[in-house]
Design a protein around this motif. Structure first.
Motif, short mmCIF file in Angstrom:
data_model
loop_
_atom_site.label_atom_id
_atom_site.label_comp_id
_atom_site.label_asym_id
_atom_site.label_seq_id
_atom_site.Cartn_x
_atom_site.Cartn_y
_atom_site.Cartn_z
N THR A 202 0.76 -1.09 0.13
CA THR A 202 -0.06 -0.10 0.06
C THR A 202 0.78 1.25 0.00
N VAL A 203 0.34 2.29 -0.74
CA VAL A 203 0.89 3.67 -0.66
C VAL A 203 -0.38 4.30 -0.23
N GLN A 204 0.06 5.12 0.96
CA GLN A 204 -1.02 5.96 1.18
C GLN A 204 -0.55 7.44 1.49
N GLN A 205 -1.61 8.31 1.11
CA GLN A 205 -0.98 9.57 0.92
C GLN A 205 -2.05 10.69 1.34
N MET A 206 -1.45 11.80 2.27
CA MET A 206 -2.78 12.47 2.69
C MET A 206 -1.95 14.15 2.70
N LEU A 207 -3.06 15.02 2.23
CA LEU A 207 -2.64 16.31 2.26
C LEU A 207 -3.91 17.21 2.54
N GLY A 208 -3.61 18.46 2.88
CA GLY A 208 -4.89 19.31 3.33
C GLY A 208 -4.30 20.54 4.11
N CYS A 209 -5.45 21.20 4.84
CA CYS A 209 -5.11 22.26 5.46
C CYS A 209 -6.19 22.44 6.56
N GLU A 210 -5.88 23.42 7.45
CA GLU A 210 -6.58 23.70 8.52
C GLU A 210 -6.65 25.19 8.67
N TRP A 211 -7.95 25.63 9.29
CA TRP A 211 -8.28 27.26 9.38
C TRP A 211 -8.85 27.46 10.47
N ASP A 212 -8.39 28.29 11.23
CA ASP A 212 -9.10 28.82 12.58
C ASP A 212 -10.06 29.68 12.26
N ASP A 213 -11.18 29.63 12.47
CA ASP A 213 -12.61 30.57 12.08
C ASP A 213 -12.57 31.45 13.18
N GLY B 10 -0.44 6.48 6.91
CA GLY B 10 0.37 6.79 5.51
C GLY B 10 -0.29 7.76 5.03
N PHE B 11 0.32 8.43 3.64
CA PHE B 11 -0.42 9.58 3.18
C PHE B 11 -0.10 9.95 1.56
N LYS B 12 -0.26 11.36 1.25
CA LYS B 12 0.12 11.89 -0.40
C LYS B 12 1.08 12.99 -0.75
N PRO B 13 1.71 13.16 -2.06
CA PRO B 13 2.34 14.38 -2.47
C PRO B 13 1.42 15.54 -3.21
N VAL B 14 1.95 16.72 -3.73
CA VAL B 14 1.21 17.73 -4.02
C VAL B 14 1.02 18.33 -5.45
N SER B 15 0.26 19.35 -5.61
CA SER B 15 0.32 20.28 -6.50
C SER B 15 -1.35 20.98 -6.71
N GLY B 16 -1.43 22.12 -7.06
CA GLY B 16 -2.59 22.80 -6.93
C GLY B 16 -3.75 22.60 -8.12
#
Length: 335
Positions: A103-114, A316-322
């Motif tokens: 398995t290859v697992q990837q994760m990306l994301g962001c957080e925002w404090d409202d 486990g997790f992921k790489p990036v691009s917009g």
């Protein structure tokens, strides 16, 4: 009669907090019973989209996203996921995989404090359940905790265009889409659903489970008390699991002899969004009659949400691009 204690600490505490947007990608080889690639999108821990390499189509998993975006959004999301699948295939070549199930697992994301407006991005991925790479956002470069990841790190860090793409994605694109999604789903995402709490025991010699379910949002604390004092011995805390309706469940199990359970006062204390519920051994129920219900709930969970559980367990997790829909897709440099 169930003993329940409620401590209400105010509406502001219930709604203040950090929102998150996460994309989870899992690639599995060597197992014909699973799709080779799955993608799951989550806002505040709630799945809103799903894609797999068998169906080859991104689909909505919540009504609030279905109502607020058009077909062009899903076409774009589908193409992004196809690109992410190709990216992982390139990464697999870099891993130099052996035969068998991997398995290859990837994760990306962001957080925002409202409340404060503070933001943060994150991206990492793993191989066979072990952390393999992560993106250091301060230095804007990839790092690896294992020697085997050094070659991949070197290749990724040489791609200056991708590094700049990462910077734009985490500082702008991801945050903008997170804010959109929170607005789209605010009636659902900002709701508060109090947990249902039960003590379950299969037999007098079995561990006792404090089962907490049907709560939202996902943040919950489960602890045990023995004769009025905190008790941590022989306690196992389970994973946070999603329910089909968007709420969550979690279980804490305590191993205790029948004599100790009988001769002492044990209580399970659950804290959720400023509310505290306490149940004690007088509320114990046999587990067998409700097993069918729990199994039915699990079977109703989409395979995309199951991927989320696997991720949480294996880290486990992921790489990036917009991209322009809050996910992140572009071709990696070829090996």
């Amino acid at each position: 009669m169930r003993s329940v204690v409620l401590l209400l600490l105010g509406v502001q505490l219930a709604y203040a907090g950090t929102h998150s947007l996460k994309y989870l990608y899992t690639s599995v080889t060597g197992d014909p019973d699973l799709p080779e690639f799955t993608a799951v999108g989550l806002v505040d821990g709630v799945q809103f989209m799903y894609f797999d390499s068998n169906a080859k189509k991104a689909v909505p998993k919540r009504e609030w996203i279905r109502q607020n975006v058009g077909e062009d959004y899903w076409e774009r999301k589908t193409q992004n996921c196809i690109g992410d699948h190709q990216n992982i295939q390139i990464l697999r070549q870099w891993f130099n995989l052996s035969q068998g199930v991997h398995t290859v697992q990837q994760m990306l994301g962001c957080e925002w404090d409202d409340q404060t407006g503070a933001t943060e991005g994150f991206e990492s991925f793993g191989y066979d359940g072990e952390d393999f790479l992560s993106l250091d956002l301060k230095e804007m470069r990839y790092i690896s905790p294992v020697q085997q990841g050094s070659i991949t790190v070197e290749k990724l860090n040489k791609d200056k265009g991708q590094i700049e793409n990462n910077r734009n994605y985490f500082s702008t694109v991801c945050i903008e889409w997170l804010q959109k999604y929170v607005e789209y789903g605010k009636s659902s995402l900002q709701r508060k659903v109090s947990p249902q709490v039960s003590l379950l025991q299969k037999s007098s010699s079995s561990p006792v489970a404090c089962h907490v379910t049907d709560f939202y949002p996902s943040g919950v604390t489960i602890s045990w008390m023995k004769n009025g004092e905190e008790h941590h011995e022989d306690v196992d805390l389970g994973e946070l699991l999603p329910n089909e309706d968007g709420t969550f469940q979690k279980t804490s199990t305590i191993r205790v002899s029948p004599e100790e359970w009988k001769n002492n006062k044990f209580s399970c204390v659950v804290q959720h969004q400023g509310e505290t519920k306490t149940v004690d051994k007088r509320d114990s129920l046999p587990i067998m009659p409700i097993v069918g219900v729990l199994v039915a709930v699990v079977l109703l969970i989409a395979i995309g949400v199951i991927v989320f559980v696997v991720y949480k367990k294996k880290q486990g997790f992921k790489p990036v691009s917009g991209s322009d829909d809050g996910s992140n897709s572009s071709a990696r440099p070829q090996a």
